[in-house]
Design a protein around this motif. Sequence first.
Motif, PDB file in Angstrom:
ATOM      1  N   ASN A   1       0.826  -1.215   0.000  1.00 57.52           N
ATOM      2  CA  ASN A   1       0.000   0.000   0.000  1.00 57.52           C
ATOM      3  C   ASN A   1       0.852   1.253   0.000  1.00 57.52           C
ATOM      4  O   ASN A   1       0.550   2.221  -0.713  1.00 57.52           O
ATOM      5  CB  ASN A   1      -0.941  -0.002   1.206  1.00 57.52           C
ATOM      6  N   ASN A   2       1.917   1.274   0.795  1.00 61.97           N
ATOM      7  CA  ASN A   2       2.816   2.438   0.816  1.00 61.97           C
ATOM      8  C   ASN A   2       3.494   2.637  -0.535  1.00 61.97           C
ATOM      9  O   ASN A   2       3.605   3.768  -1.025  1.00 61.97           O
ATOM     10  CB  ASN A   2       3.876   2.286   1.919  1.00 61.97           C
ATOM     11  N   THR A   3       3.933   1.550  -1.144  1.00 64.20           N
ATOM     12  CA  THR A   3       4.574   1.633  -2.452  1.00 64.20           C
ATOM     13  C   THR A   3       3.582   2.116  -3.506  1.00 64.20           C
ATOM     14  O   THR A   3       3.919   2.967  -4.346  1.00 64.20           O
ATOM     15  CB  THR A   3       5.151   0.257  -2.854  1.00 64.20           C
ATOM     16  N   LEU A   4       2.371   1.604  -3.471  1.00 68.32           N
ATOM     17  CA  LEU A   4       1.342   2.047  -4.420  1.00 68.32           C
ATOM     18  C   LEU A   4       1.038   3.534  -4.254  1.00 68.32           C
ATOM     19  O   LEU A   4       0.889   4.263  -5.241  1.00 68.32           O
ATOM     20  CB  LEU A   4       0.057   1.229  -4.243  1.00 68.32           C
ATOM     21  N   THR A   5       0.955   3.987  -3.022  1.00 64.36           N
ATOM     22  CA  THR A   5       0.699   5.407  -2.767  1.00 64.36           C
ATOM     23  C   THR A   5       1.795   6.266  -3.376  1.00 64.36           C
ATOM     24  O   THR A   5       1.518   7.283  -4.037  1.00 64.36           O
ATOM     25  CB  THR A   5       0.604   5.666  -1.241  1.00 64.36           C
ATOM     26  N   LYS A   6       3.047   5.885  -3.196  1.00 57.81           N
ATOM     27  CA  LYS A   6       4.172   6.631  -3.782  1.00 57.81           C
ATOM     28  C   LYS A   6       4.104   6.629  -5.296  1.00 57.81           C
ATOM     29  O   LYS A   6       4.314   7.660  -5.941  1.00 57.81           O
ATOM     30  CB  LYS A   6       5.503   6.025  -3.331  1.00 57.81           C
ATOM     31  N   LEU A   7       3.796   5.470  -5.874  1.00 58.13           N
ATOM     32  CA  LEU A   7       3.713   5.372  -7.334  1.00 58.13           C
ATOM     33  C   LEU A   7       2.554   6.207  -7.888  1.00 58.13           C
ATOM     34  O   LEU A   7       2.682   6.836  -8.943  1.00 58.13           O
ATOM     35  CB  LEU A   7       3.575   3.914  -7.756  1.00 58.13           C
ATOM     36  N   TYR A   8       1.422   6.208  -7.192  1.00 55.00           N
ATOM     37  CA  TYR A   8       0.291   7.035  -7.629  1.00 55.00           C
ATOM     38  C   TYR A   8       0.656   8.513  -7.589  1.00 55.00           C
ATOM     39  O   TYR A   8       0.281   9.282  -8.480  1.00 55.00           O
ATOM     40  CB  TYR A   8      -0.946   6.780  -6.763  1.00 55.00           C
ATOM     41  N   LYS A   9       1.395   8.943  -6.587  1.00 54.67           N
ATOM     42  CA  LYS A   9       1.830  10.340  -6.487  1.00 54.67           C
ATOM     43  C   LYS A   9       2.781  10.693  -7.629  1.00 54.67           C
ATOM     44  O   LYS A   9       2.661  11.754  -8.235  1.00 54.67           O
ATOM     45  CB  LYS A   9       2.508  10.600  -5.140  1.00 54.67           C
TER      46      LYS A   9
ATOM     47  N   TYR B   1       1.491  13.391 -14.930  1.00 54.44           N
ATOM     48  CA  TYR B   1       0.376  13.920 -15.726  1.00 54.44           C
ATOM     49  C   TYR B   1       0.200  15.420 -15.522  1.00 54.44           C
ATOM     50  O   TYR B   1      -0.180  16.135 -16.441  1.00 54.44           O
ATOM     51  CB  TYR B   1      -0.919  13.161 -15.419  1.00 54.44           C
ATOM     52  N   GLU B   2       0.468  15.910 -14.328  1.00 56.69           N
ATOM     53  CA  GLU B   2       0.386  17.351 -14.092  1.00 56.69           C
ATOM     54  C   GLU B   2       1.433  18.081 -14.911  1.00 56.69           C
ATOM     55  O   GLU B   2       1.171  19.149 -15.450  1.00 56.69           O
ATOM     56  CB  GLU B   2       0.565  17.654 -12.599  1.00 56.69           C
TER      57      GLU B   2
END
Length: 163
Positions: free
Chosen positions: A136-144, A150-151
């Motif tokens: 979950n922590n790794t996914l959160t970092k990757l999503y950020k 994209y920004e």
Amino acid sequence: MASLFVWFINLKNNKMKRRRVKFSDYYDEIIVNEICEIYDVEKERLFLGSRKRNIIQAKRLYIYILREVFDMTLKNIGKVTNLHHASIIHHHEQFKFEYETYESEQQNFERVENKIIEVEVDEEIRDLEEQLNTINNTLTKLYKINKLKYERKEIWNNDGCKL
């Protein structure tokens, strides 16, 4: 060292799966505590050479578990218990006879075996929860990171000019 095979039920397809558990100081402590509770023996007296019935029975169950559940060698059991291999064989055979003869000894063995399995299942749950937390922590970092990518794309147009 040696191993215990624990059966787990795969909830997806209801099949049994074998898993190996290694003997360690952690399991030693759990086994000794459970056996001492069953036979009302102080931990410190378990291997002092007493001839009291409850202490001998506790020692025999301990040796039987190490040999049958963890498949430990006589040499390794000797290191753990500080007993000669002949004594280990004798205690193992005596408990085996009592296990096959007396239901109370079967219940004592099963109680300790179930405790080992219970602890292993709890350990497995904790390990899986830690893995889930890491994922979950790794996914959160990757999503950020993905969001930032994209920004940045939105800021720059197709010609490479900033909008």
